[in-house]
Design a protein around this motif. Sequence first.
Motif, PDB file in Angstrom:
ATOM      1  N   TYR A 154       1.660   1.075  -1.274  1.00 43.05           N
ATOM      2  CA  TYR A 154       1.476   0.293  -0.060  1.00 43.05           C
ATOM      3  C   TYR A 154       2.862  -0.264   0.276  1.00 43.05           C
ATOM      4  O   TYR A 154       3.309  -1.233  -0.323  1.00 43.05           O
ATOM      5  CB  TYR A 154       0.441  -0.811  -0.288  1.00 43.05           C
ATOM      6  CG  TYR A 154      -0.901  -0.220  -0.631  1.00 43.05           C
ATOM      7  CD1 TYR A 154      -1.723   0.279   0.368  1.00 43.05           C
ATOM      8  CD2 TYR A 154      -1.315  -0.101  -1.954  1.00 43.05           C
ATOM      9  CE1 TYR A 154      -2.937   0.866   0.054  1.00 43.05           C
ATOM     10  CE2 TYR A 154      -2.530   0.484  -2.267  1.00 43.05           C
ATOM     11  CZ  TYR A 154      -3.332   0.966  -1.257  1.00 43.05           C
ATOM     12  OH  TYR A 154      -4.531   1.547  -1.561  1.00 43.05           O
ATOM     13  N   ILE A 159       2.436  -1.658   7.457  1.00 41.02           N
ATOM     14  CA  ILE A 159       2.352  -0.694   6.365  1.00 41.02           C
ATOM     15  C   ILE A 159       2.699   0.696   6.902  1.00 41.02           C
ATOM     16  O   ILE A 159       2.340   1.040   8.027  1.00 41.02           O
ATOM     17  CB  ILE A 159       0.944  -0.722   5.726  1.00 41.02           C
ATOM     18  CG1 ILE A 159       0.906   0.111   4.450  1.00 41.02           C
ATOM     19  CG2 ILE A 159      -0.134  -0.294   6.708  1.00 41.02           C
ATOM     20  CD1 ILE A 159      -0.355  -0.105   3.630  1.00 41.02           C
ATOM     21  N   ILE A 192      -1.671   6.810   2.826  1.00 46.29           N
ATOM     22  CA  ILE A 192      -0.451   6.148   2.368  1.00 46.29           C
ATOM     23  C   ILE A 192       0.398   7.170   1.620  1.00 46.29           C
ATOM     24  O   ILE A 192      -0.125   8.146   1.091  1.00 46.29           O
ATOM     25  CB  ILE A 192      -0.772   4.915   1.495  1.00 46.29           C
ATOM     26  CG1 ILE A 192      -1.572   5.308   0.249  1.00 46.29           C
ATOM     27  CG2 ILE A 192      -1.499   3.859   2.311  1.00 46.29           C
ATOM     28  CD1 ILE A 192      -1.784   4.185  -0.744  1.00 46.29           C
ATOM     29  N   ARG A 216      -1.259   2.691  -8.402  1.00 47.61           N
ATOM     30  CA  ARG A 216      -0.909   2.087  -7.120  1.00 47.61           C
ATOM     31  C   ARG A 216       0.207   1.053  -7.291  1.00 47.61           C
ATOM     32  O   ARG A 216       0.179   0.231  -8.203  1.00 47.61           O
ATOM     33  CB  ARG A 216      -2.119   1.398  -6.483  1.00 47.61           C
ATOM     34  CG  ARG A 216      -3.270   2.333  -6.166  1.00 47.61           C
ATOM     35  CD  ARG A 216      -2.908   3.309  -5.066  1.00 47.61           C
ATOM     36  NE  ARG A 216      -4.040   4.128  -4.700  1.00 47.61           N
ATOM     37  CZ  ARG A 216      -4.252   5.373  -5.115  1.00 47.61           C
ATOM     38  NH1 ARG A 216      -3.378   5.949  -5.924  1.00 47.61           N
ATOM     39  NH2 ARG A 216      -5.313   6.037  -4.721  1.00 47.61           N
ATOM     40  N   THR A 228       3.125  -1.431  -4.769  1.00 49.70           N
ATOM     41  CA  THR A 228       3.521  -1.927  -3.467  1.00 49.70           C
ATOM     42  C   THR A 228       5.041  -2.069  -3.487  1.00 49.70           C
ATOM     43  O   THR A 228       5.635  -2.252  -4.556  1.00 49.70           O
ATOM     44  CB  THR A 228       2.836  -3.264  -3.103  1.00 49.70           C
ATOM     45  OG1 THR A 228       3.119  -3.572  -1.740  1.00 49.70           O
ATOM     46  CG2 THR A 228       3.267  -4.402  -3.996  1.00 49.70           C
ATOM     47  N   LEU A 263      -1.840  -4.145   9.513  1.00 48.39           N
ATOM     48  CA  LEU A 263      -3.000  -3.980   8.640  1.00 48.39           C
ATOM     49  C   LEU A 263      -4.325  -4.107   9.385  1.00 48.39           C
ATOM     50  O   LEU A 263      -5.295  -3.443   9.034  1.00 48.39           O
ATOM     51  CB  LEU A 263      -2.945  -4.972   7.487  1.00 48.39           C
ATOM     52  CG  LEU A 263      -1.966  -4.628   6.368  1.00 48.39           C
ATOM     53  CD1 LEU A 263      -1.911  -5.754   5.346  1.00 48.39           C
ATOM     54  CD2 LEU A 263      -2.343  -3.322   5.703  1.00 48.39           C
ATOM     55  N   SER A 303     -10.317   2.947   4.745  1.00 48.57           N
ATOM     56  CA  SER A 303      -9.551   1.758   4.366  1.00 48.57           C
ATOM     57  C   SER A 303     -10.407   0.498   4.271  1.00 48.57           C
ATOM     58  O   SER A 303      -9.985  -0.482   3.679  1.00 48.57           O
ATOM     59  CB  SER A 303      -8.385   1.528   5.335  1.00 48.57           C
ATOM     60  OG  SER A 303      -8.850   1.205   6.620  1.00 48.57           O
ATOM     61  N   ILE A 354      -5.573  -3.028  -0.947  1.00 44.38           N
ATOM     62  CA  ILE A 354      -4.827  -3.657   0.147  1.00 44.38           C
ATOM     63  C   ILE A 354      -4.724  -5.167  -0.101  1.00 44.38           C
ATOM     64  O   ILE A 354      -3.665  -5.766   0.073  1.00 44.38           O
ATOM     65  CB  ILE A 354      -5.502  -3.386   1.511  1.00 44.38           C
ATOM     66  CG1 ILE A 354      -5.396  -1.908   1.874  1.00 44.38           C
ATOM     67  CG2 ILE A 354      -4.930  -4.270   2.602  1.00 44.38           C
ATOM     68  CD1 ILE A 354      -4.049  -1.472   2.362  1.00 44.38           C
ATOM     69  N   ALA A 391      -2.095  -5.899  -2.649  1.00 47.65           N
ATOM     70  CA  ALA A 391      -0.747  -5.777  -2.077  1.00 47.65           C
ATOM     71  C   ALA A 391      -0.437  -6.991  -1.207  1.00 47.65           C
ATOM     72  O   ALA A 391       0.658  -7.563  -1.295  1.00 47.65           O
ATOM     73  CB  ALA A 391      -0.622  -4.489  -1.285  1.00 47.65           C
TER      74      ALA A 391
END
Length: 147
Positions: A26, A34, A45, A94, A96, A119, A129, A138, A141
């Motif tokens: 992210y 983003i 992503i 994952r 960020t 976002l 999402s 999300i 992040a």
Amino acid sequence: ITDNCKILWKEDYKITTERYTQVSGYIFNDKKEIIIVKNGKTWTIPGGHPEIGESAEETLIRETMEESCVTIKNINYLGAVEVIENNEKYYQIRYTAKVNEILQFNDKWETSERKFVDLKDLHKYITWSEGIAFSKQIESARNFWGF
């Protein structure tokens, strides 16, 4: 997701010897937007599969550059998605990060477009999402960056 595929977000989960098949990030610009990339007809992503001998962080750096032509900084681990598919367990890592430099876009890899989005508009591009696992990622992040 289905009877044969289940996913679970594990914030701060420490990968040790577990198998992971994907690394994604992210990535945010200074406007708190983003970056997303288009692969065929699908927005997602940046991220992809690790190459032999490559760390997860190295995978993220390479894949982000290949797919979005963006260099990144301030890379931070968020956690892992545990995937159980047909009774096989593996992970998707994952991170960020922040945008370091935006280079001229080149679609020579697997993506045809890149875009920075707010976002609140992400669901217009990435339909899943708003799903439980993705929205929790999300949130992780956003919490990390304080927005």
